[in-house]
Design an enzyme around this catalytic site. Structure first.
Site, mmCIF file in Angstrom:
data_model
loop_
_atom_site.group_PDB
_atom_site.id
_atom_site.type_symbol
_atom_site.label_atom_id
_atom_site.label_comp_id
_atom_site.label_asym_id
_atom_site.label_seq_id
_atom_site.Cartn_x
_atom_site.Cartn_y
_atom_site.Cartn_z
ATOM 1 N N GLU A 53 22.275 51.367 36.380
ATOM 2 C CA GLU A 53 21.346 50.427 35.648
ATOM 3 C C GLU A 53 21.628 48.759 35.718
ATOM 4 O OE1 GLU A 53 22.431 50.948 31.244
ATOM 5 O OE2 GLU A 53 24.311 49.965 31.633
ATOM 6 N N ALA A 54 22.950 48.540 36.451
ATOM 7 C CA ALA A 54 23.078 47.027 36.964
ATOM 8 C C ALA A 54 22.116 46.693 38.030
ATOM 9 C CB ALA A 54 24.555 47.076 37.394
#
Lengths: 258, 300
Positions: A53-54
């Protein structure tokens, strides 16, 4: 020789790895999901695409990532983008096959609570971390899997707060919202596997070797139904345990204990 | 015109009591040194916004800088709970506004694009929407389908740490990009902290890597190791040991105050803080180089 006795974390991790298909695009979280994905990539699913998700796509972490934004995720990845792009162009657009989720509570319809314990949002008994990316993962990934220890307090009939949607009160309710993803398709616990029935209610479909139906009933907060035929999952292989212990989590950070 | 100034000067000039502040960076490039300077200068009643408040906001909230928190995940990444934030929320001493990560980032995207709100598809999860009046719905004028909306977020001040910038504020970033660009474009005032200040020619040799253009930047501060205990890709590793230690330190008010006295109030700035960490920590956080292949832009 690998000790064939395994911890419940190892058992859950290996069973979660078996859910992944070669070529799947997986939205990965840290901890057990990360280990499960890397185990699958090193065994039966070499073409698994790991997305974090980063904003990291096609990650090949060479050490165990200790946070969701670990720099090892970037080294050798195929692409890095901003968070708006990862959530919109990858998840919302429908480019993610699998999402792994956890939470403090999971209910009968696979809804997840990661926000509060108690009934009053403004004055919670316990404040939990909140959604992070899980609301969108649960909404938009094609298949969602939950990994969690099987404990009564974690499996109430109804969660205190729906942070991330399973089937709400049944499949029809989720469908009515228009959320694109397939919802909670499997819950992997240390006792067995739960899957939604035709109405979206989680029922017991498999037990791990040596685990019993009574244990599942005792540790579930509702009168859990049982599939017509309950299978027994495969025992973890020595090769899987060796890979996990010697290469993927050599310090036993996520796999030790219980 | 050069925008270079000291970090202390930038905080004095651009951060005021009562402001909304966004210290950017998703796990990577979190500008801890700027947070510490805000603490040292005794700023009060700030509204702090970040997807993951991380230790930087736990520390700023412990030091009494904040009135309100806007967030989407309050955990100590990879460790567990963020104790101060959690206590302050549970006790009702801190106001808050909560979103999902995508809700949070969509607010910034709207703010950065000069739009009043951002639409998002439905996720089927009802309860955050029920409890946050800022999360609303709008009907798609083309399909009649209902979409979720969040309002633009335009912080008074955005603070963004980068690998390198020139004196005009053109800033280049590599590694995890988080919400750096959106924060810069959404904020009214932008402070850049940089590991290195480089000649304009270096920036111009690789313009695709410039994430933030100098034209929206107000101050450029040279702050090596600004991100510790988070990290700067290619410069130093994340100090996972400190993230674990903070879990202990933040158990008690007294140990938090002792820590703040020693590591924030007791040092003049980022340089002294870094030296105080000592050679062993420096060695533990050092990283071997791994260079990208150069690209050919062509000589036109």
């Amino acid at each position: 020789m690998t000790d064939l006795a395994y911890s419940s974390s190892e058992l859950m991790c290996i069973n979660a790895a078996h859910l992944l298909r070669d070529g799947d695009v997986v939205f990965v979280g840290v901890g057990l999901p990360n280990l499960a994905c890397n185990l699958a990539r090193r065994t039966h699913a070499p073409n698994l695409q790991l997305i974090y998700e980063a904003g990291v796509i096609g990650a090949r972490p060479s050490r165990l990532p200790l946070s969701i934004g670990d720099p090892t995720l970037v080294s050798g990845a195929s692409s890095v983008c901003g968070m708006f792009d990862i959530f919109s162009q990858y998840l919302q657009r429908g480019n993610v096959d699998v999402g792994f989720l956890g939470g403090a509570q999971i209910d009968k319809f696979g809804n997840i609570n990661a926000t509060i314990v108690g009934s009053d949002y403004q004055h919670p008994k316990v404040r939990l971390p909140g959604s992070g990316g899980s609301q969108e993962i649960a909404g938009w990934a094609n298949r969602c899997y939950i990994i969690t220890p099987h404990q009564k307090r974690r499996f109430p009939e109804k969660v205190d707060f729906i942070t991330s949607a399973g089937f709400l009160g049944g499949r029809a309710q989720r469908a009515a919202t228009g959320a694109r993803g397939g919802g909670t398709l499997m819950v992997v616990t240390n006792l067995g596997l739960l899957e939604p029935d035709e109405n979206g209610e989680l029922i017991l479909t498999a037990l791990h070797p040596g685990c019993t139906l009574e244990q599942v009933q005792e540790n579930t907060g509702w009168d859990i139904q049982v599939a017509e035929s309950v299978r027994v999952t495969d025992k973890p292989l020595a090769s899987e345990l060796t890979l996990l212990r010697e290469e993927l989590d050599p310090g036993g950070i996520y796999l030790k204990g219980s | 015109m050069t925008k270079i100034c000291s970090l202390s000067e930038a905080i004095t000039t651009y951060v005021h009591d009562g402001d909304s502040v966004f210290c950017a960076g998703f796990t990577h490039l979190i500008p801890f040194a700027a947070g510490h300077e805000i603490i040292r200068q005794g700023k009060r009643n700030l509204t702090l916004a970040r997807a993951t408040p991380d230790l930087i906001y736990d520390q700023m909230i412990a030091a009494g800088c904040a009135r309100k928190l806007i967030f989407s995940y309050i955990g100590n990444p990879g460790v567990g709970a963020l104790r101060i934030v959690r206590q302050e929320l549970e006790s009702g001493r801190l106001e808050w506004e909560e979103y999902s990560h995508f809700g949070m980032i969509s607010r910034l995207q709207a703010g950065a694009a000069g739009l009043p709100f951002m639409p998002m598809n439905q996720t089927a999860a009802p309860d955050l929407e029920k409890n946050n009046p800022n999360i609303r719905r709008v009907k798609d004028p083309y399909s009649e389908q209902e979409l979720i909306t969040v309002p633009a977020l335009n912080p008074d001040v955005g603070i963004i740490h980068v690998q390198r910038a020139d004196k005009n504020g053109n800033a280049q970033v590599w590694g995890i990009l988080g919400e750096q660009k959106e924060v810069a474009f959404a904020s009214s005032k932008v402070i850049i902290t940089a590991e290195e200040i480089v000649d304009e020619d270096i920036i111009r040799s690789d313009p695709n890597r410039t994430l933030i253009p100098g034209l929206i930047v107000n101050a450029v501060c040279h702050v090596p190791h600004c991100a510790h205990p988070s990290y700067t890709q290619g410069y130093y590793d994340r100090d996972n040991v400190f993230y674990l230690n903070w879990d202990k330190i933040s158990e008690e008010r007294t140990s938090i105050n002792t820590w703040l006295d020693e590591w924030v109030y007791g040092v003049a700035g980022a340089e002294e803080y870094w030296q105080k960490l000592g050679a062993e920590t420096h060695a533990r956080l050092s990283v071997k180089p791994r260079f990208a292949a150069p690209v050919n832009y062509g000589d036109y």
